[in-house]
Design an enzyme around this catalytic site. Structure first.
Site, PDB file in Angstrom:
ATOM      1  N   ASP A   9       3.232  12.415  -4.809  1.00 12.66           N
ATOM      2  CA  ASP A   9       2.783  11.045  -4.928  1.00 12.66           C
ATOM      3  C   ASP A   9       2.402  10.627  -3.495  1.00 12.66           C
ATOM      4  OD1 ASP A   9       2.708   8.312  -6.010  1.00 12.66           O
ATOM      5  OD2 ASP A   9       4.485   8.013  -4.784  1.00 12.66           O
ATOM      6  N   LEU A  10       1.620   9.583  -3.344  1.00 14.49           N
ATOM      7  CA  LEU A  10       1.206   9.205  -1.984  1.00 14.49           C
ATOM      8  C   LEU A  10       2.006   8.022  -1.426  1.00 14.49           C
ATOM      9  CD1 LEU A  10      -0.833   9.569   0.380  1.00 14.49           C
ATOM     10  CD2 LEU A  10      -2.297   7.926  -0.782  1.00 14.49           C
ATOM     11  N   ASP A  11       1.768   6.847  -2.046  1.00 14.56           N
ATOM     12  CA  ASP A  11       2.384   5.618  -1.526  1.00 14.56           C
ATOM     13  C   ASP A  11       3.905   5.682  -1.617  1.00 14.56           C
ATOM     14  OD1 ASP A  11      -0.067   4.227  -1.009  1.00 14.56           O
ATOM     15  OD2 ASP A  11      -0.278   3.913  -3.154  1.00 14.56           O
ATOM     16  N   THR A  17       2.868   3.006   2.769  1.00 12.80           N
ATOM     17  CA  THR A  17       1.964   1.970   2.249  1.00 12.80           C
ATOM     18  C   THR A  17       2.643   1.103   1.197  1.00 12.80           C
ATOM     19  OG1 THR A  17       1.160   3.747   0.877  1.00 12.80           O
ATOM     20  CG2 THR A  17      -0.312   2.988   2.627  1.00 12.80           C
ATOM     21  N   LYS A  45       5.881  -0.075  -8.717  1.00  9.79           N
ATOM     22  CA  LYS A  45       5.650   1.162  -7.958  1.00  9.79           C
ATOM     23  C   LYS A  45       5.077   2.272  -8.850  1.00  9.79           C
ATOM     24  CE  LYS A  45       8.888   0.808  -4.125  1.00  9.79           C
ATOM     25  NZ  LYS A  45      10.135   1.338  -3.572  1.00  9.79           N
ATOM     26  N   SER A 116      -1.758  10.623  -7.264  1.00 11.54           N
ATOM     27  CA  SER A 116      -1.508   9.216  -6.945  1.00 11.54           C
ATOM     28  C   SER A 116      -2.210   8.287  -7.920  1.00 11.54           C
ATOM     29  CB  SER A 116      -2.001   8.929  -5.520  1.00 11.54           C
ATOM     30  OG  SER A 116      -1.993   7.545  -5.263  1.00 11.54           O
ATOM     31  N   ALA A 117      -1.557   7.178  -8.212  1.00  7.19           N
ATOM     32  CA  ALA A 117      -2.159   6.161  -9.087  1.00  7.19           C
ATOM     33  C   ALA A 117      -3.190   5.336  -8.321  1.00  7.19           C
ATOM     34  CB  ALA A 117      -1.070   5.238  -9.621  1.00  7.19           C
ATOM     35  N   LYS A 147       0.707   6.438 -14.860  1.00  2.00           N
ATOM     36  CA  LYS A 147       2.114   6.848 -14.926  1.00  2.00           C
ATOM     37  C   LYS A 147       2.874   5.742 -15.668  1.00  2.00           C
ATOM     38  CE  LYS A 147       1.688   8.807 -10.281  1.00  2.00           C
ATOM     39  NZ  LYS A 147       2.035   8.660  -8.859  1.00  2.00           N
ATOM     40  N   GLU A 171       8.223  12.104  -5.984  1.00  5.06           N
ATOM     41  CA  GLU A 171       7.894  10.733  -6.412  1.00  5.06           C
ATOM     42  C   GLU A 171       8.880   9.680  -5.907  1.00  5.06           C
ATOM     43  OE1 GLU A 171       6.345   8.343  -7.900  1.00  5.06           O
ATOM     44  OE2 GLU A 171       4.636   9.377  -8.729  1.00  5.06           O
ATOM     45  N   ASP A 172       8.376   8.486  -5.614  1.00  5.24           N
ATOM     46  CA  ASP A 172       9.285   7.396  -5.233  1.00  5.24           C
ATOM     47  C   ASP A 172       9.386   6.324  -6.323  1.00  5.24           C
ATOM     48  OD1 ASP A 172       6.711   6.249  -4.881  1.00  5.24           O
ATOM     49  OD2 ASP A 172       7.511   4.821  -3.427  1.00  5.24           O
TER      50      ASP A 172
HETATM   51  P1  B16 Z   1      -4.416   0.803  -5.799  1.00  4.69           P
HETATM   52  P2  B16 Z   1       1.158   6.048  -5.792  1.00  4.69           P
HETATM   53  C1  B16 Z   1       0.410   3.592  -6.468  1.00  4.69           C
HETATM   54  O1  B16 Z   1       0.278   4.696  -5.644  1.00  4.69           O
HETATM   55  C2  B16 Z   1       1.345   2.561  -5.871  1.00  4.69           C
HETATM   56  O2  B16 Z   1       2.683   3.030  -5.891  1.00  4.69           O
HETATM   57  C3  B16 Z   1       1.292   1.288  -6.676  1.00  4.69           C
HETATM   58  O3  B16 Z   1       2.117   0.316  -6.082  1.00  4.69           O
HETATM   59  C4  B16 Z   1      -0.147   0.803  -6.750  1.00  4.69           C
HETATM   60  O4  B16 Z   1      -0.253  -0.366  -7.554  1.00  4.69           O
HETATM   61  C5  B16 Z   1      -1.020   1.907  -7.358  1.00  4.69           C
HETATM   62  O5  B16 Z   1      -0.907   3.064  -6.555  1.00  4.69           O
HETATM   63  C6  B16 Z   1      -2.467   1.512  -7.442  1.00  4.69           C
HETATM   64  O6  B16 Z   1      -2.983   1.411  -6.146  1.00  4.69           O
HETATM   65  O7  B16 Z   1      -4.349  -0.661  -6.056  1.00  4.69           O
HETATM   66  O8  B16 Z   1      -4.579   1.183  -4.349  1.00  4.69           O
HETATM   67  O9  B16 Z   1      -5.415   1.503  -6.689  1.00  4.69           O
HETATM   68  O10 B16 Z   1       2.560   5.633  -5.483  1.00  4.69           O
HETATM   69  O11 B16 Z   1       0.933   6.541  -7.206  1.00  4.69           O
HETATM   70  O12 B16 Z   1       0.567   6.945  -4.744  1.00  4.69           O
HETATM   71 MG    MG Z   2       4.588   5.978  -4.916  1.00  2.00          MG
END
Ligand code: B16
Ligand code: MG
Length: 225
Positions: A9-11, A17, A45, A116-117, A147, A171-172
């Site tokens: 996962d990224l964020d 971030t 998240k 990543s989402a 997810k 994953e976090d």
């Molecule tokens: P964006 P991840 C997710 O990234 C974040 O955890 C989540 O807080 C965020 O709403 C989602 O990406 C969408 O991000 O608005 O930049 O498209 O944790 O799956 O890497």
């Molecule tokens: Mg994350």
């Protein structure tokens, strides 16, 4: 267990971030007079931008109703705030241990993917100079189901020609841990166990990844591989 692929996962796992997402949603919540703290933020998240907004609006005790157009405007506003916050981001935003883990996996000939989402994932990888480590990148622009649906990770595994049972998801978010388990993949949670009830293994950050990873490799797989 046999693991030949690690999908990150990224964020909140590789890059710091998660706090900028939280700050941007907090601004919106304040504007809408919706009570919103770090506790409620856990539900957002790993969830797509649109679904995060739905979850935020569901916290509104007055249950104000918004049209699709208004919701789109709010989501755009959140993303503008988020993009402003990450504008000056550079390699210093890479979380402790992350670069060392990526180096270690590369040297161990383990395939590395991103699941990543976020629709901003590629921009963040570029800013933090992490792009070259990845054999595959699947982000929010390529999935139709957010997810806890396993689509983002299964796509990554498929593109790397790895069996789900040979993949480890790092994953976090609880949504992401559930996605991994639904996809019959192994999962390592990053953060606190109380926020990640589905994860068998949880570490606070990637600094101790290597030890736990080796421990996992030495255990029997629940998927018999
Ligand atoms: P964006 P991840 C997710 O990234 C974040 O955890 C989540 O807080 C965020 O709403 C989602 O990406 C969408 O991000 O608005 O930049 O498209 O944790 O799956 O890497
Ligand atoms: Mg994350």
């Amino acid at each position: 267990m046999k693991i030949n692929t690690v999908l990150f996962d990224l964020d909140g796992v590789l890059v710091d971030t998660a706090r900028y997402h939280f700050e941007a949603w907090s601004v919106l919540a304040k504007q809408l007079a919706i009570p919103f703290t770090a506790k409620e933020n856990e539900q957002l998240k790993g969830v797509s931008r649109a679904e995060s907004l739905e979850r935020l609006l569901a916290l509104d005790q007055q249950r104000k109703v918004f049209s699709e157009q208004e919701k789109q405007g709010l989501a755009e506003q959140k993303n503008t705030l988020y993009l402003q916050a990450i504008q000056a981001m550079d390699e210093s935003a890479v979380l402790p241990g992350a670069k060392e883990v990526l180096e270690y996996l590369k040297n161990s000939e383990i395939k590395i993917g991103l699941g990543s989402a976020s629709k901003n994932a590629r921009l963040i990888l570029e800013k933090t100079k992490l792009t070259p480590y990845f054999d595959v990148i699947v982000d929010g622009t390529q999935v139709s189901k957010a997810k806890p649906d396993p689509e983002v990770f299964l796509k990554g595994a498929q593109q790397l020609m790895s069996a789900p049972a040979s993949c480890l998801i790092v994953e976090d978010s609880e949504a992401g841990c559930l996605a991994a388990l639904t996809g019959k993949m192994h999962v390592l949670g990053i953060g606190q166990q109380e926020n990640l009830p589905s994860a068998t293994y949880v570490i606070p950050n990637l600094v101790t990844f290597k030890e736990v990873f080796q421990q996992m490799l030495a255990t029997e797989s629940v998927y018999n591989s």
